[in-house]
Design an enzyme around this catalytic site. Structure first.
Site, PDB file in Angstrom:
ATOM      1  N   ASP A  26       0.786  -1.254   0.000  1.00 26.83           N
ATOM      2  CA  ASP A  26       0.000   0.000   0.000  1.00 26.83           C
ATOM      3  C   ASP A  26       0.814   1.300   0.000  1.00 26.83           C
ATOM      4  OD1 ASP A  26      -1.900  -1.948   0.218  1.00 26.83           O
ATOM      5  OD2 ASP A  26      -2.814  -1.193   2.065  1.00 26.83           O
ATOM      6  N   LYS A 131      -6.574  -4.902  -3.272  1.00 28.47           N
ATOM      7  CA  LYS A 131      -7.239  -5.560  -2.139  1.00 28.47           C
ATOM      8  C   LYS A 131      -8.316  -4.649  -1.550  1.00 28.47           C
ATOM      9  CE  LYS A 131      -3.528  -4.285   1.127  1.00 28.47           C
ATOM     10  NZ  LYS A 131      -4.272  -3.508   2.102  1.00 28.47           N
ATOM     11  N   CYS A 164      -2.245  -2.465   7.716  1.00 22.86           N
ATOM     12  CA  CYS A 164      -2.203  -3.401   6.576  1.00 22.86           C
ATOM     13  C   CYS A 164      -0.972  -4.308   6.584  1.00 22.86           C
ATOM     14  CB  CYS A 164      -2.331  -2.627   5.272  1.00 22.86           C
ATOM     15  SG  CYS A 164      -3.975  -1.909   5.114  1.00 22.86           S
TER      16      CYS A 164
END
Ligand code: C5J
Length: 235
Positions: A26, A131, A164
């Protein structure tokens, strides 16, 4: 590629690089750049920007050795049909997922803010996992990709350490993948959460995985690429 020893905590590990992948979680404009989602929530994005340079170094080392590199992005379809109502309705309506921000709709696929920062942009052949959740295994084909390539070890970088990165490491651990989290290549808006996130991973004999600094791994990978370049040159 040979097996190498990685100086990790709680203990050094022997790693087969042919069965390893670098997973970068990310590193998206919405989390790292001024005007993005992270900053709109009141966070200091400079904490995340500080790990871009070390991430670039490990990324270049992995690329030089043709190691599998996988990037992830958190985000949703434009109609938000893959986003739970609970997640969409959370917080101030102006900074919710799907709201319009300076870099387009927040955490929506195809918008500028959803994309990976230019410094770490994927190159051809590097899979990007989109995701909908915090964990990179949830509702994605990441596990299938790793199993098809016989990967057993993941070097993990990215943001944020306690959200995450931690969720992905826990999911990986339950699926039998060994994670080595590169501490100086992960960041949080909250330094205390970064420290706690890493401490939780390596506690109790490495209950979720291991933690290592990237420097010695970079040195090891660089030495290997120099060696293989020399061997190639003398053939
Ligand atoms: C968050 C992430 N913090 N990538 N996402 O919402 O950690």
């Amino acid at each position: 590629m040979p097996s190498v020893t990685v100086e990790a905590e709680p203990a050094p590990l022997s790693v087969d690089l042919d069965r390893s992948a670098l997973v970068i979680i990310d590193m998206q404009r919405d989390f790292l750049e001024t005007g993005g989602f992270g900053e709109a929530l009141g966070n200091d994005v400079s904490r995340l920007q500080a790990v871009v340079a070390p991430c670039r170094v490990i990324l270049n080392s992995a690329r030089a050795l043709n190691m599998l590199v996988i990037h992830t992005r958190e985000g949703h379809r434009p109609d938000l049909s893959d986003a739970p109502a609970l997640k969409v309705k959370r917080g101030d309506p102006k900074t919710r997922i799907g709201a319009v921000g300076p870099m387009g709709r927040i955490l929506v696929r195809g918008e500028a803010g959803h994309d990976i920062i230019p410094e770490l942009y994927p190159i051809n052949g590097e899979p990007v996992i989109d995701k909908p959740g915090k964990g990179a295994f949830y509702q994605t084909d990441l596990e299938l990709m790793l199993r098809n390539r016989c990967i057993d070890t993941l070097f993990v970088c990215g943001v944020t350490t306690e959200v995450c990165v931690n969720t992905t490491v826990r999911e990986a651990n339950d699926r039998g993948f060994r994670c080595i989290v590169l501490s100086d290549c992960c960041a949080s808006y909250f330094p205390e959460f970064h420290d706690a996130g890493l401490a939780m991973i390596k506690a109790q004999g490495g209950i979720f995985g291991s933690v290592a600094e990237s420097r010695s791994l970079v040195d090891t990978l660089t030495a290997l690429s120099v060696r293989s370049a020399k061997r190639f040159a003398t053939q």
